[in-house]
Design a protein around this motif. Structure first.
Motif, PDB file in Angstrom:
ATOM      1  N   PRO A  33     -24.779  -3.190  36.190  1.00 11.78           N
ATOM      2  CA  PRO A  33     -23.922  -4.262  35.664  1.00 11.78           C
ATOM      3  C   PRO A  33     -22.469  -3.862  35.488  1.00 11.78           C
ATOM      4  N   LEU A  34     -22.201  -2.564  35.284  1.00 12.38           N
ATOM      5  CA  LEU A  34     -20.819  -2.124  35.154  1.00 12.38           C
ATOM      6  C   LEU A  34     -20.081  -2.185  36.486  1.00 12.38           C
ATOM      7  N   VAL A  35     -20.807  -1.877  37.557  1.00 14.75           N
ATOM      8  CA  VAL A  35     -20.207  -1.897  38.890  1.00 14.75           C
ATOM      9  C   VAL A  35     -20.130  -3.323  39.428  1.00 14.75           C
ATOM     10  N   LEU A  36     -21.213  -4.072  39.274  1.00  6.88           N
ATOM     11  CA  LEU A  36     -21.281  -5.421  39.826  1.00  6.88           C
ATOM     12  C   LEU A  36     -20.497  -6.440  39.017  1.00  6.88           C
ATOM     13  N   MET A  72     -23.298  -2.973  27.071  1.00  6.03           N
ATOM     14  CA  MET A  72     -23.793  -3.942  28.050  1.00  6.03           C
ATOM     15  C   MET A  72     -25.164  -4.497  27.702  1.00  6.03           C
ATOM     16  N   GLU A  73     -25.853  -3.889  26.742  1.00  8.88           N
ATOM     17  CA  GLU A  73     -27.245  -4.250  26.487  1.00  8.88           C
ATOM     18  C   GLU A  73     -27.412  -5.728  26.144  1.00  8.88           C
ATOM     19  N   ALA A  74     -26.566  -6.249  25.261  1.00 12.88           N
ATOM     20  CA  ALA A  74     -26.703  -7.644  24.847  1.00 12.88           C
ATOM     21  C   ALA A  74     -26.451  -8.599  26.013  1.00 12.88           C
ATOM     22  N   GLU A  75     -25.446  -8.303  26.841  1.00 12.20           N
ATOM     23  CA  GLU A  75     -25.129  -9.176  27.971  1.00 12.20           C
ATOM     24  C   GLU A  75     -26.263  -9.199  28.987  1.00 12.20           C
ATOM     25  N   VAL A  76     -26.808  -8.024  29.277  1.00 11.65           N
ATOM     26  CA  VAL A  76     -27.911  -7.951  30.241  1.00 11.65           C
ATOM     27  C   VAL A  76     -29.145  -8.653  29.684  1.00 11.65           C
ATOM     28  N   SER A  77     -29.425  -8.466  28.407  1.00 11.13           N
ATOM     29  CA  SER A  77     -30.570  -9.140  27.775  1.00 11.13           C
ATOM     30  C   SER A  77     -30.443 -10.653  27.885  1.00 11.13           C
ATOM     31  N   LYS A  78     -29.231 -11.162  27.664  1.00  9.06           N
ATOM     32  CA  LYS A  78     -29.017 -12.611  27.733  1.00  9.06           C
ATOM     33  C   LYS A  78     -29.286 -13.141  29.140  1.00  9.06           C
ATOM     34  N   ILE A  90     -36.154  -5.381  26.346  1.00  5.54           N
ATOM     35  CA  ILE A  90     -35.575  -4.061  26.088  1.00  5.54           C
ATOM     36  C   ILE A  90     -34.637  -3.733  27.242  1.00  5.54           C
ATOM     37  N   VAL A  91     -33.387  -3.433  26.941  1.00  2.96           N
ATOM     38  CA  VAL A  91     -32.427  -2.995  27.952  1.00  2.96           C
ATOM     39  C   VAL A  91     -31.864  -1.652  27.511  1.00  2.96           C
ATOM     40  N   LYS A  92     -32.085  -0.633  28.309  1.00  5.66           N
ATOM     41  CA  LYS A  92     -31.603   0.705  28.003  1.00  5.66           C
ATOM     42  C   LYS A  92     -31.132   1.370  29.291  1.00  5.66           C
ATOM     43  N   SER A  93     -30.463   2.495  29.158  1.00 11.35           N
ATOM     44  CA  SER A  93     -30.003   3.230  30.329  1.00 11.35           C
ATOM     45  C   SER A  93     -31.186   3.789  31.113  1.00 11.35           C
ATOM     46  N   ASP A  94     -30.946   4.052  32.392  1.00 14.12           N
ATOM     47  CA  ASP A  94     -31.987   4.679  33.208  1.00 14.12           C
ATOM     48  C   ASP A  94     -32.346   6.056  32.678  1.00 14.12           C
TER      49      ASP A  94
END
Length: 274
Positions: A33-36, A72-78, A90-94
């Motif tokens: 998500p940071l790149v895209l 970015m966790e909240a944005e990706v979760s949404k 759950i959204v976490k780093s790889d």
């Protein structure tokens, strides 16, 4: 039902599960998500993920991805809530995903060695120390991108036998000018650099190529693992580069005073296990 994802720069692996029983596994493109950017991230999911989930009622999502910083966790979760209607997300780093898969609640050092690289010291519950990756331009030692960069540098500066260069040109059809244009003028240069890993795997019986691979891994241990000051802990590894070049990875670790523990291409099934 739930989906678990392990996402890097090149690909995203998905596992659909009914409880702890795997149902289907598939691959889509990399989703950082940071790149895209979050809008492109959303569209990629809409175009690639949603058609694969037709007929599944997904209520839980575990997404472990490159670029999934705390910010970015909240944005990706949404995005997952909007697209799937899931409420348990759950959204976490790889890297967190790799730690949970490899360490199983125990202390350890964990490394990701794929297109990019990353590492951390894990205390069984959380990351307590992490050497910054810095990406393929400033860092990513040990990764496929770094390996491709080392290989091309050695190739075009005359440090590899001529027959390897000839084999490379025959296999890829690429001239030096094509390489430069692709890296400096087109997107996803890191993925392009890492794409030469299969060629290097094919030629790793040659001393010059093997030395390049071992050197790449030794750099990784020196600048990324040594700062943790825990040579007593094994280094567990996730990623295609770690798996396919494991003999050279273990050799490099031994020469730098470390031991490599488990190596897995993907953490998905380990994340699913209770």
């Amino acid at each position: 039902m739930k989906i678990i994802a392990d996402s890097g720069s090149t690909k995203t692996e998905w596992l659909v599960a009914d409880g702890n029983k795997p149902v289907e596994r598939f691959v889509t493109s990399g989703l950082n998500p940071l790149v895209l950017g979050i809008d492109s991230f959303r569209e990629s999911l809409r175009n690639e993920l949603l058609p694969r989930l037709w007929g599944y009622a997904i209520t839980q999502v575990e997404f472990y991805g490159a670029g999934c910083t705390p910010e970015m966790e909240a944005e990706v979760s949404k995005v997952f809530t909007d697209l799937l209607g899931a409420t348990d997300i759950i959204v976490k780093s790889d890297l967190i995903g790799a730690c949970r898969a490899l360490c199983k609640g125990q202390e350890g050092i964990v490394a990701i060695l794929g297109t990019g690289s990353n590492s951390c010291l894990f205390d069984g519950e959380k990351i307590v120390s992490q050497t910054p990756s810095l990406g393929y331009i400033l860092g990513d030692e040990g990764s496929g991108a770094a390996l491709g960069r080392l290989f091309l540098n050695a190739l075009y500066k005359g440090r590899l036998p001529a027959h390897i260069g000839e084999a490379f040109r025959n296999a890829t059809g690429l001239a030096q000018s094509d390489i430069i244009l692709r890296i400096y003028r087109q997107p996803r240069a890191n993925t392009f650099l890492a794409s030469f890993a299969p060629f290097l795997k094919q030629w790793c019986g040659e001393r010059a190529v093997r030395d390049l691979i071992v050197s790449n891994f030794r750099d990784f241990f020196r600048v990324n693992i040594r700062p943790y000051r825990r040579p007593d802990l094994p280094v567990g590894c996730v990623g295609s580069i770690a798996l396919h070049f494991s003999p050279m990875l273990r050799e490099a670790a031994q020469r730098e005073g470390y031991a490599v523990g488990d190596i897995v291409s993907s953490p998905l099934y380990s994340l699913l296990a209770p």
